[in-house]
Design an enzyme around this catalytic site. Structure first.
Site, short mmCIF file in Angstrom:
data_model
loop_
_atom_site.label_atom_id
_atom_site.label_comp_id
_atom_site.label_asym_id
_atom_site.label_seq_id
_atom_site.Cartn_x
_atom_site.Cartn_y
_atom_site.Cartn_z
N GLU A 1 31.25 32.98 -21.47
CA GLU A 1 32.53 32.36 -21.04
C GLU A 1 33.48 32.74 -20.91
O GLU A 1 33.62 33.83 -22.28
CB GLU A 1 32.47 31.05 -21.76
CG GLU A 1 31.47 30.88 -22.90
CD GLU A 1 32.24 31.45 -24.55
OE1 GLU A 1 33.37 31.07 -23.98
OE2 GLU A 1 31.64 32.23 -24.48
N GLY B 1 31.63 35.47 -26.92
CA GLY B 1 31.50 35.74 -25.90
C GLY B 1 31.55 36.48 -24.76
O GLY B 1 31.29 38.21 -25.15
N GLU B 2 31.66 36.09 -23.93
CA GLU B 2 31.56 37.14 -21.96
C GLU B 2 31.03 37.06 -21.67
O GLU B 2 30.27 37.42 -20.47
CB GLU B 2 32.92 37.76 -22.61
CG GLU B 2 33.93 37.85 -22.92
CD GLU B 2 34.73 39.36 -23.24
OE1 GLU B 2 34.10 40.59 -22.48
OE2 GLU B 2 36.30 39.50 -23.98
N GLY B 3 29.29 36.40 -22.82
CA GLY B 3 27.85 36.72 -22.16
C GLY B 3 28.16 37.97 -22.12
O GLY B 3 26.44 38.90 -22.27
#
Length: 334
Positions: free
Chosen positions: A160, A301-303
């Site tokens: 995300e 975050g960001e995966g």
């Protein structure tokens, strides 16, 4: 023997001391059990990064200004972020979903447009999400996962981007696990002590505005972000498609917590990839009796946790499929 017994037998009789591959054995068992086979395969690994803006970000709950959300999405689309680097390194298909960013994006090959609105409302004053927006979030994210399933994807990671979304995650955690907000709040994107105290104060006011919310969908309406709601819907659909679900850090885990509250058996398909540096994440994992593969002090975050854990997951499948057994290698067992 049923499939679980057969898998355990296959793992136990590899050429190694019993349990010597540790957590790798648990991962191999889980994936074999999801796919109901002794020879699991990982096909078309994909990572979805959902992005959305938060009304609460206008109330000073982040060290960064709200416009960073769309600026970072542009960075993803241009290939410049950490998640781009790691997905490219490990041959993972990366998709960016505009779930509700306060910006109109041009078309990009890996951008999926699923805008519920131009950011949520501030939970300090009203519910963050309307029932109509939530319905849209679930339906659009279900379609995204269904399209990936048609392409043959059977393992899917979730990340995300959204300034203010650690606050949203903390509020979801506090309400669903009935924990004091202080146990659920961390420094997010790197707050100092004064900023953290302000964040906790704001979130206490939010909980006072929406008291005793314990229903999962109501919690999403009151406290959620569009990216968290779409992640939750996508995770539920990934479970219905019998995919392996890779969960990133604190915010992705909060989306999973909502999905788990709605459908507890989803835990059977989930692998938690990284334990975040966010204060509440360990408590959240413990509440679901889970542990993460990695603990690298990430708070991005960001995966990124999913992408970094993926080669370890590949190794778990590889040892199950390719490592010799005592019998096949003519090695004496104890």
């Amino acid at each position: 023997m049923n499939i679980e017994q057969q898998l355990q037998h296959k793992i136990d009789f590899k050429t190694k001391p019993l349990g010597a591959l540790g957590f790798l054995e648990d991962i191999a068992f889980k994936i074999g059990n999801i796919q109901k086979t002794l020879s699991p395969q990982l096909t078309h690994p994909s990572l979805l990064v959902f992005a959305g803006d938060h009304g609460l970000a206008q109330d000073g709950v982040s060290a960064y200004p709200p416009e960073v959300t769309y600026q970072m999405v542009m960075n993803f689309l241009q290939g410049g972020a950490a998640i781009n680097v790691f997905c490219k390194q490990h041959a993972i298909d990366l998709y960016i979903i505009d779930a509700g960013v306060n910006h109109d994006f041009e078309n990009y090959p890996n951008l999926l447009k699923a805008k519920a609105n131009y950011g949520t409302k501030s939970a300090l004053r009203e519910r963050a999400i309307t029932p109509e927006e939530l319905k849209f979030c679930f339906e659009s994210s279900e379609k995204t996962v269904q399209q990936l399933a048609k392409k043959g994807c059977n393992i899917i990671g979730f990340g995300e981007m959204g300034i203010g979304n650690t606050s949203s995650a903390s509020l979801l955690m506090s309400s669903l696990l009935r924990l004091p907000i202080e146990d659920c709040v961390g420094r997010g994107t790197g707050m100092d002590d004064a900023q953290l105290a302000h964040k906790i104060s704001i979130l206490k006011q939010v909980l006072a505005k929406h008291p005793q919310v314990t229903d999962a969908e109501e919690a999403l309406l009151c406290f959620g972000g569009f990216e968290i709601a779409q992640m939750c819907g996508a995770m539920l659909e990934a479970y219905r498609q019998n995919m392996v679900i890779l969960v990133d850090g604190f915010i992705a885990s909060s989306a999973f917590l909502v999905a788990y509250t709605l459908l507890p058996t989803i835990i059977d398909n989930a692998i938690f990839c990284h334990q975040s540096d966010e204060k509440g994440h360990q408590l959240m994992l413990e509440s679901m009796q889970q542990r993460a593969i990695l603990g690298l002090n990430l708070r991005l975050g960001e995966g990124t946790g999913c992408a970094l854990a993926y080669p370890i997951i590949q190794s778990a499948v590889a040892f199950l499929n390719e490592m010799a057994s005592f019998e096949s290698a003519n090695v004496s067992n104890k």
